[in-house]
Design an enzyme around this catalytic site. Sequence first.
Site, PDB file in Angstrom:
ATOM      1  N   THR A 152       0.858  -1.201   0.000  1.00  0.00           N
ATOM      2  CA  THR A 152       0.000   0.000   0.000  1.00  0.00           C
ATOM      3  C   THR A 152       0.868   1.216   0.000  1.00  0.00           C
ATOM      4  OG1 THR A 152      -1.725  -1.115   1.051  1.00  0.00           O
ATOM      5  CG2 THR A 152      -1.637   1.229   1.488  1.00  0.00           C
ATOM      6  N   GLU A 171       8.807   0.910   8.005  1.00  0.00           N
ATOM      7  CA  GLU A 171       8.371   0.727   9.394  1.00  0.00           C
ATOM      8  C   GLU A 171       9.535   0.308  10.291  1.00  0.00           C
ATOM      9  OE1 GLU A 171       3.646  -0.207   8.750  1.00  0.00           O
ATOM     10  OE2 GLU A 171       5.027  -1.885   8.882  1.00  0.00           O
TER      11      GLU A 171
END
Lengths: 390, 390
Positions: free
Chosen positions: B183, B263
Amino acid sequence: MLPKGFLVNGVKAGIKKNGKLDMALFYSESACNAAGMFTSNLAKAAPVIISRKYLIKNPKNIRAVVANAGCANACTGKLGLENAQFECQAVGANLNLKPYSVLVASTGVIGQHLPMEKILKGIETLSVNVLKNKSDEKSASQAIMTTDTFAKTSFRKVNGTTIWGTVKGAGMIHPDLKPLHATMLSFILTDAKIDTKTLNNALKEAVENSFNCVSVDGDTSTNDTVVILANGKAENKISTENFKKALNAVCLDLAKMIAKDGEGATKLIEVLVKNAKSSKDAKIIASTIATSPLCKTAIFGNDANWGRILAAAGRAGVNFNPEKTDIYLGSLLVAKNGAAVDFSESAALKILKKNEVKITMDLKAGKEKSIYYTCDLTFGYIKENASYRS
Amino acid sequence: MLPKGFLVNGVKAGIKKNGKLDMALFYSESACNAAGMFTSNLAKAAPVIISRKYLIKNPKNIRAVVANAGCANACTGKLGLENAQFECQAVGANLNLKPYSVLVASTGVIGQHLPMEKILKGIETLSVNVLKNKSDEKSASQAIMTTDTFAKTSFRKVNGTTIWGTVKGAGMIHPDLKPLHATMLSFILTDAKIDTKTLNNALKEAVENSFNCVSVDGDTSTNDTVVILANGKAENKISTENFKKALNAVCLDLAKMIAKDGEGATKLIEVLVKNAKSSKDAKIIASTIATSPLCKTAIFGNDANWGRILAAAGRAGVNFNPEKTDIYLGSLLVAKNGAAVDFSESAALKILKKNEVKITMDLKAGKEKSIYYTCDLTFGYIKENASYRS
C-alpha cells in the site's frame, strides 16, 4: 534409542566461543547404504561439496558423519575444501575407515576458516569415545546446535527396525533440499535392511513434506544437509511402505521442532492451504504466507489480521480466486469468500495466545493441499540476528 | 511547488482513530491526460478496481483523485466496490465533474468497510476547500500517511514544466506495479503538455526503476497505486527526454523516501548488483538481498556479515558464480571472489553506523546492473506490526 550398530557422541572442541559442545560424530560399526540431500543455494559450503562427492562415489559404504557447529566453512574457497576433506581423512585415520566413507557437515558463521588444530583434537576425542564403545545421543544432538534452544531428536520403532534422527536449525532456515544437493543439518540413522535406491526415494519423499516445508526466515542456507545411514542390522526386513511411513514421521517431528525453535519464536505456526488446484499451488501459497513478515508479526501480536494472510496469498504468483477464499484461525472462520465475517475477537485471541497456531486457507478450487510450518517474527529474532557474527 | 492549474488539500474526516488528517483531494482545474499503475496482487482492493476501470474508460479527461487513509477498502466484496464508486460520484457531485473523471485510492486496515458517512463529509469539506481555491500540499501529503513518520513529496521544474509528486508507504511495501494494474499510494501532478501514450510509457519506465525497486518487508499490497495527471497548462512543450528524466528523478526521490521511512527503519539500504549478465538477473539478486531478514537485521546490528549477503544471492534463483563475486560495504571490500578478505572491522563499523548504507555486489559476469532500495529490520518493525490492526 539408537538403532543397532550405531555409536554417536559429542565433545567440546573449543570452536564455539561460549565453550559449549561443538563437535559430533555419527558412527556405524559396519558399512551403510546412505542417501543425502543438500542445499540448492549456489553458494554451497565446502562440507556440502565434499559430502555430496563422497556420497556419489561411495553410496554403499558410508561409515561415519563428522559435524561441527560454530563455523560453517562456507565461502572459504580452496582452503575450505581442503579442510573439509582433511576432516574426513582424520576420522578415517583414527577409526581405520576407507577414504570416501566419512561424510562431513558444518554450521555456524559464514566466511571463516575452520580452526583445524581444534577440529583435529575434537576428532581424536570423538574417535577415542567410539573405540571405547561410548555412545551418547544427547551430547551428539547438542553439539550440532547453534542458536537452537533445545536439542532435537525423534525416533520410530516398527517391526524391529529403528529410525532415529537429530536435526539442528533455528535461523537461516528455509531448506530447499535437492537430492544430492540440501543451515539445517539432520542426521538420520537406521538399522533397516534397505537398498540405496529405495533409501534415496524414501528420503526424497520424506524431506519434501517435512524439511522442505519449514521456514524460519526465508533464508536458504549454504550448508543445509540431510544424511541417512542404513546399516541393515535390524532382525527383520521392514516393508518399504512401513519404512517410508516411519521415516516421514521422524522427519516431520524434526521439521516441526525446527519451526517451534525458530530464532526468537514464541509460537509454532502451521499453514494449511487446502482445496487447491494442485499441491504445488497450495505449497507456494502456504510458503508465501509462512514467510510474510506481516503475517508472522501479527501472530506474534495475537492479532487476527486475516487481511494480511489474504494479501500474502494474493502476491504468491499462483492463480486463485480471492473472492472464493475462506480463512480460519484454528477452527474459527475469520473470512468467508474473501471478505470479513463477524467473528468473536475474544475467541480469536484465545486461539492466537496458544503456542501452536493453525492457519487454514480454503481455496475451493480443487482437491489438493499442502502444509507449511513456520514461527512468529518477534523482538527475539531481531535481538538474535543483529549481533550474531560478532 | 504545485504545477499550474492544480489544487490539493487534506482534511480530518475522523477515519483514523488518532484524529489525524485522513482524506486528501488532488484536483485539476481542467481535463488531464492520465496514466496509472496498480498492484499485481490478486486480492485487489475495491478502489484499485474502480480507478483502473475509469482510467481505461476515460484516460484523457481525469479531473481529480480522492484518497483516504485508515481503511484500505480491500477484501470488502460488492459493498466495497459500491462504496469506492460512490466516493467518485460524491466528488463529482460536489465539484460538478463528469462520471469517470474522478479516481479513488485507499490505504489502511484490510477487510473493513469504509465509514461512508465520515467519508462523504470529508469529500464535502475537501470540495469546499477546492471551490474556495484553498490549496495546501502539506495537508494533502500528510492525509495519506498511515505508519509513515514524515510526509513525502518531491518535485522538478524543467523548462517551465513542473512535476510534483507525493507518496505514502512504510509497511506492506514491495510494490509490483503493472501498467493499469500497482500500500504505497503515489499521486503525481504535472502541467506538462504530453499525450497519454507518452505519459503511460514515461510512467512505466519511471516506476520500473523506482517504486518497483523498493521493499520494506517483501509484502506486496492489495492497494498499491500510482497515478499521474497531466493538465497541459505549462507555457512550453517539454521534450519527452526531459520529461522522462524529471519524472524518473521525482519517482526515485519518493521511492527512496519510502525505504528510508520503512516501518521501524533506522537506515536506508541501497543494494547495487553490477556486472551481471542481464539487468533482470541483477534485479532478482538485489531484491533477494533487500528482502533477506538476516541481511537486514545484520545491517541494523552494524554487523559486516557479508556471508549472509552472499548466501541470500545464492538462493535468488539466478545463475552466477559465487566464487567470482566481490562484495563491498560502502567503498570497503569485504569479500573477494566469494571468500573473506582481511578488512578493517572499525572501518566497516564506521560505514554501517551511517543512516545510509550501500551494499555493492560485483558479479564479474557481464555489464548490466540494478539498484534496489530497502531498510534495516529492527525492533521498531516488530513493535509496529504486532499491534497494527487492534
